[in-house]
Design a protein around this motif. Structure first.
Motif, PDB file in Angstrom:
ATOM      1  N   PRO A  76      89.611  -0.271  41.307  1.00  8.54           N
ATOM      2  CA  PRO A  76      90.346   0.843  41.600  1.00  8.54           C
ATOM      3  C   PRO A  76      89.607   2.446  41.075  1.00  8.54           C
ATOM      4  N   ILE A  77      89.992   3.200  42.273  1.00 10.21           N
ATOM      5  CA  ILE A  77      89.262   4.617  42.121  1.00 10.21           C
ATOM      6  C   ILE A  77      90.318   6.016  42.305  1.00 10.21           C
ATOM      7  N   ASP A  78      89.903   6.637  40.784  1.00 13.32           N
ATOM      8  CA  ASP A  78      90.290   7.095  40.182  1.00 13.32           C
ATOM      9  C   ASP A  78      90.072   8.363  40.914  1.00 13.32           C
ATOM     10  N   ARG A  79      90.609   9.096  42.603  1.00 16.93           N
ATOM     11  CA  ARG A  79      89.677  10.370  42.932  1.00 16.93           C
ATOM     12  C   ARG A  79      90.405  11.307  42.083  1.00 16.93           C
ATOM     13  N   LYS A  80      88.847  12.220  42.518  1.00 21.27           N
ATOM     14  CA  LYS A  80      89.114  13.726  41.190  1.00 21.27           C
ATOM     15  C   LYS A  80      89.433  14.676  41.443  1.00 21.27           C
ATOM     16  N   ARG A  81      89.221  14.645  43.232  1.00 20.13           N
ATOM     17  CA  ARG A  81      89.958  15.469  44.435  1.00 20.13           C
ATOM     18  C   ARG A  81      91.353  15.188  44.941  1.00 20.13           C
ATOM     19  N   LYS A  82      92.701  15.642  44.928  1.00 15.69           N
ATOM     20  CA  LYS A  82      93.866  16.057  45.515  1.00 15.69           C
ATOM     21  C   LYS A  82      93.717  15.205  47.158  1.00 15.69           C
ATOM     22  N   PHE A  83      92.777  16.257  47.250  1.00 10.44           N
ATOM     23  CA  PHE A  83      92.416  16.196  49.063  1.00 10.44           C
ATOM     24  C   PHE A  83      91.696  15.848  49.428  1.00 10.44           C
ATOM     25  N   GLU A 140      94.148   4.362  55.451  1.00  5.66           N
ATOM     26  CA  GLU A 140      95.393   3.926  54.145  1.00  5.66           C
ATOM     27  C   GLU A 140      94.725   6.027  53.589  1.00  5.66           C
ATOM     28  N   LEU A 141      93.534   6.040  53.174  1.00  8.46           N
ATOM     29  CA  LEU A 141      93.108   7.604  53.834  1.00  8.46           C
ATOM     30  C   LEU A 141      94.053   8.828  53.873  1.00  8.46           C
ATOM     31  N   ALA A 142      94.435   7.952  55.264  1.00  9.86           N
ATOM     32  CA  ALA A 142      95.162   9.523  56.215  1.00  9.86           C
ATOM     33  C   ALA A 142      96.023   9.355  55.792  1.00  9.86           C
ATOM     34  N   SER A 143      97.306   7.996  55.321  1.00  7.52           N
ATOM     35  CA  SER A 143      98.492   7.838  55.027  1.00  7.52           C
ATOM     36  C   SER A 143      98.576   8.252  53.761  1.00  7.52           C
ATOM     37  N   LYS A 144      97.570   8.175  52.999  1.00  9.86           N
ATOM     38  CA  LYS A 144      98.357   9.308  51.485  1.00  9.86           C
ATOM     39  C   LYS A 144      97.639  10.246  51.505  1.00  9.86           C
ATOM     40  N   GLY A 145      97.653  10.477  52.879  1.00  7.90           N
ATOM     41  CA  GLY A 145      97.872  12.859  52.321  1.00  7.90           C
ATOM     42  C   GLY A 145      96.727  12.640  52.152  1.00  7.90           C
ATOM     43  N   TYR A 146      95.225  12.868  51.803  1.00  5.44           N
ATOM     44  CA  TYR A 146      93.948  13.018  52.296  1.00  5.44           C
ATOM     45  C   TYR A 146      93.729  13.531  53.054  1.00  5.44           C
ATOM     46  N   LYS A 147      93.226  15.196  52.313  1.00  2.00           N
ATOM     47  CA  LYS A 147      93.202  16.386  54.277  1.00  2.00           C
ATOM     48  C   LYS A 147      91.536  16.756  54.407  1.00  2.00           C
ATOM     49  N   GLY A 166      93.859  21.727  49.245  1.00  3.56           N
ATOM     50  CA  GLY A 166      93.483  20.738  50.566  1.00  3.56           C
ATOM     51  C   GLY A 166      94.622  22.053  51.589  1.00  3.56           C
ATOM     52  N   ARG A 167      95.474  23.207  51.346  1.00  3.06           N
ATOM     53  CA  ARG A 167      96.170  23.490  52.613  1.00  3.06           C
ATOM     54  C   ARG A 167      94.960  24.217  53.165  1.00  3.06           C
ATOM     55  N   LEU A 168      95.072  24.722  54.742  1.00  2.77           N
ATOM     56  CA  LEU A 168      94.800  25.082  55.512  1.00  2.77           C
ATOM     57  C   LEU A 168      94.963  26.810  55.553  1.00  2.77           C
ATOM     58  N   CYS A 169      94.717  27.757  55.770  1.00  2.68           N
ATOM     59  CA  CYS A 169      95.148  28.989  55.435  1.00  2.68           C
ATOM     60  C   CYS A 169      93.556  30.184  56.396  1.00  2.68           C
ATOM     61  N   GLU A 170      94.409  31.537  56.753  1.00  2.00           N
ATOM     62  CA  GLU A 170      93.718  31.569  57.619  1.00  2.00           C
ATOM     63  C   GLU A 170      92.763  33.297  56.337  1.00  2.00           C
ATOM     64  N   VAL A 171      91.701  33.521  56.122  1.00  2.23           N
ATOM     65  CA  VAL A 171      91.546  34.285  55.285  1.00  2.23           C
ATOM     66  C   VAL A 171      90.045  35.880  56.217  1.00  2.23           C
ATOM     67  N   ARG A 172      91.173  36.810  55.920  1.00  2.31           N
ATOM     68  CA  ARG A 172      90.000  37.340  56.502  1.00  2.31           C
ATOM     69  C   ARG A 172      88.984  38.169  55.938  1.00  2.31           C
ATOM     70  N   ILE A 173      87.692  37.902  56.318  1.00  2.00           N
ATOM     71  CA  ILE A 173      86.494  37.788  55.334  1.00  2.00           C
ATOM     72  C   ILE A 173      86.210  39.471  54.926  1.00  2.00           C
ATOM     73  N   ASP A 174      85.788  39.925  53.905  1.00  2.00           N
ATOM     74  CA  ASP A 174      85.592  41.564  53.867  1.00  2.00           C
ATOM     75  C   ASP A 174      84.015  41.549  52.970  1.00  2.00           C
ATOM     76  N   ARG A 175      83.997  40.725  52.730  1.00  4.70           N
ATOM     77  CA  ARG A 175      82.172  41.028  51.969  1.00  4.70           C
ATOM     78  C   ARG A 175      81.529  40.147  51.816  1.00  4.70           C
ATOM     79  N   ALA A 176      80.111  40.318  51.671  1.00  2.00           N
ATOM     80  CA  ALA A 176      79.167  39.580  51.743  1.00  2.00           C
ATOM     81  C   ALA A 176      79.121  39.537  50.259  1.00  2.00           C
TER      82      ALA A 176
END
Ligand code: 5AD
Ligand code: SF4
Length: 487
Positions: free
Chosen positions: A177-184, A224-231, A462-472
């Protein structure tokens, strides 16, 4: 040393020990008038994190719930999953263990177990036997599949149980049984152990000989991971390029198979050895959009003499050629590395060659280590151990240089809008989120209120987004979210 695959009989024993422990903990909980808790403390690398997800999964099946408190929370079952790569990990464990003596006196039913790589070093086990009699169970990472059986036996016997295997086992993920720490994010070990015996490294002793999981089993798990929604999947192994599956299947086959699942936004892997990274793998990174544009390739030293003494079978010229091939094929990709300073016999000249190689490879990030002698390894017995003040001085000079290249790599992103996979909140106070680009750059970003995005707990992980990078910054970049994908 024999490599043993788990059998149906092992699985039956495993299941029966779990049911017995479920009953034990349920009746103990009823007597105490509360549910019982567990705390798995994880040290070290992602393979240990993956093992801890299995330990947590097994403890959950025994009817326990995770404790809410911090690191040293007095849960009913506490498991230390230890690491032996660096010395301070040892100190940390023995430092923490001391604190449990009084707790254990107060809570007689509390169970303390210690597993992980440190338990493959006989000196550590001897020390526990001698000075920490209140530790209930000592086990090793090779026999995670026997953890419930060993835990049951230690509870039955009411004595300290030390069980370190002399064989190397391999159990498929489906065993546990595996209790995955991160949902994604799913950590997927594809192989265990290492056959390289770099002279400084304890891993081949701690994790045993290389053994690969079945290709078909891995693909079944990925599906199985793909069908469970892991990203995101992270393929793990000490040296993934040595993967040897059935019918001659290689790591390239696994990487290709994983990238076929369009459900995965990111396919990542750790770690590759420079001696056998194939062009095929670089081509897959370059051409498959959901394969991370990032390669972690441990250089360790820029001196051929030191590489030889480390038993790293490549020259720095070959390493730099591989780095160059990655850079030319994977446009904008990032290359990261591990480097050790102060290896026995390293002269100032050797060290300057390391700096020179860093200047050529221009790593996007580097994990830098001060050599520390690990008992039982070849290098621990080498003459010419380097005095600490010289190691400290070289370490300072090296990190100054690697940090400069890391910051330059981050600075190249400023002004760009990049796709980021959201990992979660990085600073709860000011609602800063964090995530990674496809090149594994860490991005901290804010979300303008006027976008009206639901930022409720776990909603964005786990969602994808677009980010404008403004500082390093030296280890990350800052930005502002522009849009959320899939809305
Ligand atoms: N001393 C210092 N660094 C070490 N590493 C492994 N063993 C040692 C040691 N004895 C580093 C290597 C490896 C990384 C995971 O840890 O750089 O790639
Ligand atoms: Fe250790 Fe070398 Fe194996 Fe990596 S390849 S785990 S450094 S022995």
């Amino acid at each position: 040393m024999a490599i043993i695959k788990t059998t149906d009989n092992d699985k039956r024993e495993f299941d029966s020990a779990i049911s017995e422990l479920y009953e034990y903990f349920t009746s103990l909980g009823a007597r105490k008038g509360r549910g019982l808790t567990y705390n798995v403390l994880t040290y070290g690398c992602q393979l240990n994190e993956s093992d801890s997800e299995k330990l947590s999964g097994m403890l959950a099946e025994m009817g326990l719930t995770p404790s809410e408190g911090g690191e040293l929370d007095a849960a009913d079952v506490i498991i230390f999953n230890t690491c032996s790569i660096r010395e301070n990990a040892d100190r940390h464990l023995f430092g923490n263990l001391g604190a449990f003596k009084a707790l254990k006196k107060e809570h007689r039913d509390m169970i303390i177990g210690i597993g992980g790589c440190m338990m493959k070093v006989p000196e550590n086990v001897a020390r526990i036997k001698k000075s920490y009699p209140y530790v209930d169970l000592v086990f090793d990472p090779q026999q995670l599949h026997r953890f419930p059986v060993l835990l049951r036996d230690s509870i039955r016997s009411k004595k300290q149980l030390v069980n370190i295997a002399s064989e190397d086992y391999i159990a498929e993920d489906s065993f546990f049984p595996i209790d995955r720490k991160r949902k994604f994010r799913a950590l997927v070990p594809i192989m265990y152990g290492c056959n390289n015996f770099c002279t400084y490294c304890i891993v081949p002793y701690a994790r045993g000989r290389e053994r690969s999981r079945s290709f078909d089993e891995i693909v079944r798990e990925l599906s199985e991971l793909a069908s469970k929604g892991y990203k995101e999947v992270m393929l793990l192994g000490q040296n993934v390029n040595s993967y040897k599956g059935e019918d001659g299947k290689t790591f390239a086959d696994i990487l290709r198979a994983a990238s076929e699942f369009k459900e995965f936004s990111r396919v990542r892997f750790m770690s590759s050895h420079p001696k056998d990274l194939s062009d095929e793998v670089i081509d897959i990174i370059a051409t498959r959009p959901n394969v991370e544009k990032h390669l972690h390739l441990a250089m360790q030293s820029g001196s051929d003499k030191v590489l030889k003494a480390m038993n790293r079978p490549y020259t720095i010229e070959k390493f730099l050629n591989t780095a160059e091939s990655f850079r030319s094929k994977v446009e904008g990709g990032s290359l990261t590395t591990d480097i050790i300073v102060g290896f026995p016999g390293e002269t100032e000249e050797d060290f300057l060659e390391t700096l020179d190689a860093v200047n050529k490879a221009k790593f996007d990030a580097a994990f830098t280590f001060q050599y520390s002698a690990r008992p039982g390894t070849k290098a621990a017995a080498f003459e010419d151990q380097i005095p600490q003040d010289i190691v400290t001085d070289r370490f300072g000079r090296l990190t100054e240089l690697t940090n400069r290249y890391a910051e330059e790599s981050n600075a190249r992103l400023v002004g760009k809008t990049m796709e980021v996979l959201i990992e979660g909140i990085s600073k709860a106070g000011d609602m800063t989120f964090s995530g990674r680009t496809v090149t594994n750059h860490l991005v901290n970003f804010t979300i303008p209120e006027e976008l009206g995005i639901d930022i409720g707990p776990d909603h964005l992980e786990g969602r994808l987004c677009e980010v404008r990078i403004d500082r390093a910054r030296p280890y990350s970049v800052d930005g502002v979210l522009v849009s959320l994908k899939g809305e």
